[in-house]
Write a protein that holds these residues in place. Structure first.
Motif, mmCIF file in Angstrom:
data_model
loop_
_atom_site.group_PDB
_atom_site.id
_atom_site.type_symbol
_atom_site.label_atom_id
_atom_site.label_comp_id
_atom_site.label_asym_id
_atom_site.label_seq_id
_atom_site.Cartn_x
_atom_site.Cartn_y
_atom_site.Cartn_z
ATOM 1 N N ASP A 1 17.156 -2.958 29.404
ATOM 2 C CA ASP A 1 16.421 -4.203 29.655
ATOM 3 C C ASP A 1 16.010 -4.331 31.116
ATOM 4 O O ASP A 1 15.713 -5.420 31.596
ATOM 5 N N ALA A 2 15.992 -3.205 31.839
ATOM 6 C CA ALA A 2 15.683 -3.240 33.269
ATOM 7 C C ALA A 2 14.539 -2.287 33.603
ATOM 8 O O ALA A 2 14.726 -1.309 34.339
ATOM 9 N N PRO A 3 13.329 -2.551 33.089
ATOM 10 C CA PRO A 3 12.224 -1.607 33.282
ATOM 11 C C PRO A 3 11.680 -1.567 34.698
ATOM 12 O O PRO A 3 10.933 -0.649 35.037
ATOM 13 N N LEU A 4 12.031 -2.551 35.537
ATOM 14 C CA LEU A 4 11.532 -2.579 36.908
ATOM 15 C C LEU A 4 12.468 -1.869 37.882
ATOM 16 O O LEU A 4 12.264 -1.932 39.091
ATOM 17 N N THR A 5 13.494 -1.207 37.375
ATOM 18 C CA THR A 5 14.463 -0.536 38.243
ATOM 19 C C THR A 5 13.795 0.590 39.028
ATOM 20 O O THR A 5 13.338 1.580 38.446
#
Length: 266
Positions: free
Chosen positions: A105-109
């Motif tokens: 759920d962390a695609p901007l990492t």
């Protein structure tokens, strides 16, 4: 193998069922699923030997294999992403130096978050687990507080002591600060980034421990390590102008898409 990234993904989320398959539109209107964008983020990390999606759902498996991801199926009894990562490594029959849990759920990492995390764990031989933390600007802190006031579970905050040793993680905004902060001003609050790097022995041991009382209350898997007295290292990472947010609630879709637009991400 040296470093393996596992992306745990489940369909039956209590807060947001089907979340890994939700589409996010980038600049130009291109739609890609959350799990695919998280996989893209993992592939951008340097020094990684293998990237694997771990799921118990056929729909996620079929979708992930459709865009070329390696998938390992895990049991439906995994209570969180750490347990799913542990089972995935066991099923794969591999023994990497470090296992990275890049939550789906962390695609901007940014890639350097994970690279700095791995470097931090390697430089701290006493630490068994490492996780990145990002100092909140006034704007980020205000967004977290607004989520809590609205009854939404937003991001997680971290408190740590000397040497970066974790003291606590919470879905409340801690530590409390009576002062206000300008949008671009650093605040004393650290946003916990939902990524973990484990030494394999600690990851394997985790599955055998009972769920802790604090873990159950907060709904935060990393608290099980703290409740067992294990050394969890917080590694401070730099935003370098990038915005970061996790997709926890349906309302986060618009927020993340806006951030992608502002950063020019397709």
């Amino acid at each position: 193998m040296s470093v393996v990234i596992v992306i745990p993904a489940r369909h039956a989320s209590s807060r947001y069922p089907g979340k890994p398959l939700v589409e996010l539109r980038g600049v130009g209107g291109e739609a890609r699923s959350l799990i695919r964008r998280s996989h893209d983020a993992a592939l951008a990390v340097r020094g990684v030997d293998r990237v694997v999606v771990a799921t118990d759902d056929d729909r996620i498996r079929d979708h992930a294999e459709g865009f070329g991801a390696e998938v390992v199926m895990t049991g439906t009894d995994c209570r969180n992403g750490t347990e799913r990562c542990a089972e995935a490594i066991d099923r794969l029959g591999i023994a990497p130096e470090i296992v990275v849990n890049l939550q789906g759920d962390a695609p901007l990492t940014p890639a350097w978050f994970v690279e700095d995390l791995v470097a931090g764990l390697r430089a701290a031989p006493d630490a068994e687990v490492a996780t990145p933390v990002l100092r909140c600007t006034g704007r980020m802190r205000a967004d977290l507080i607004a989520d809590r006031h609205a009854g939404r579970v937003g991001g997680t905050t971290a408190v740590f002591g000397q040497g970066g040793r974790a003291l606590y993680f919470s879905k409340e905004v801690v530590p409390f600060a009576a002062d206000s902060f300008a949008d671009d001003q650093p605040s004393p609050v650290f946003h916990h980034v939902g990524v973990y790097a484990y030494r394999p022995a600690a990851l394997a041991a985790y599955r055998g421990w009972p769920e802790g009382a604090l873990e159950r209350l907060e709904g935060l898997e990393q608290l099980r390590f703290l409740e067992q007295g294990r050394h969890v290292l917080c590694v401070e990472v730099e935003a370098r102008g990038r915005q970061f947010w996790e997709l926890n609630n349906p309302s986060d879709v618009a927020r993340i898409e806006q951030m992608m637009a502002e950063m020019g991400q397709r």
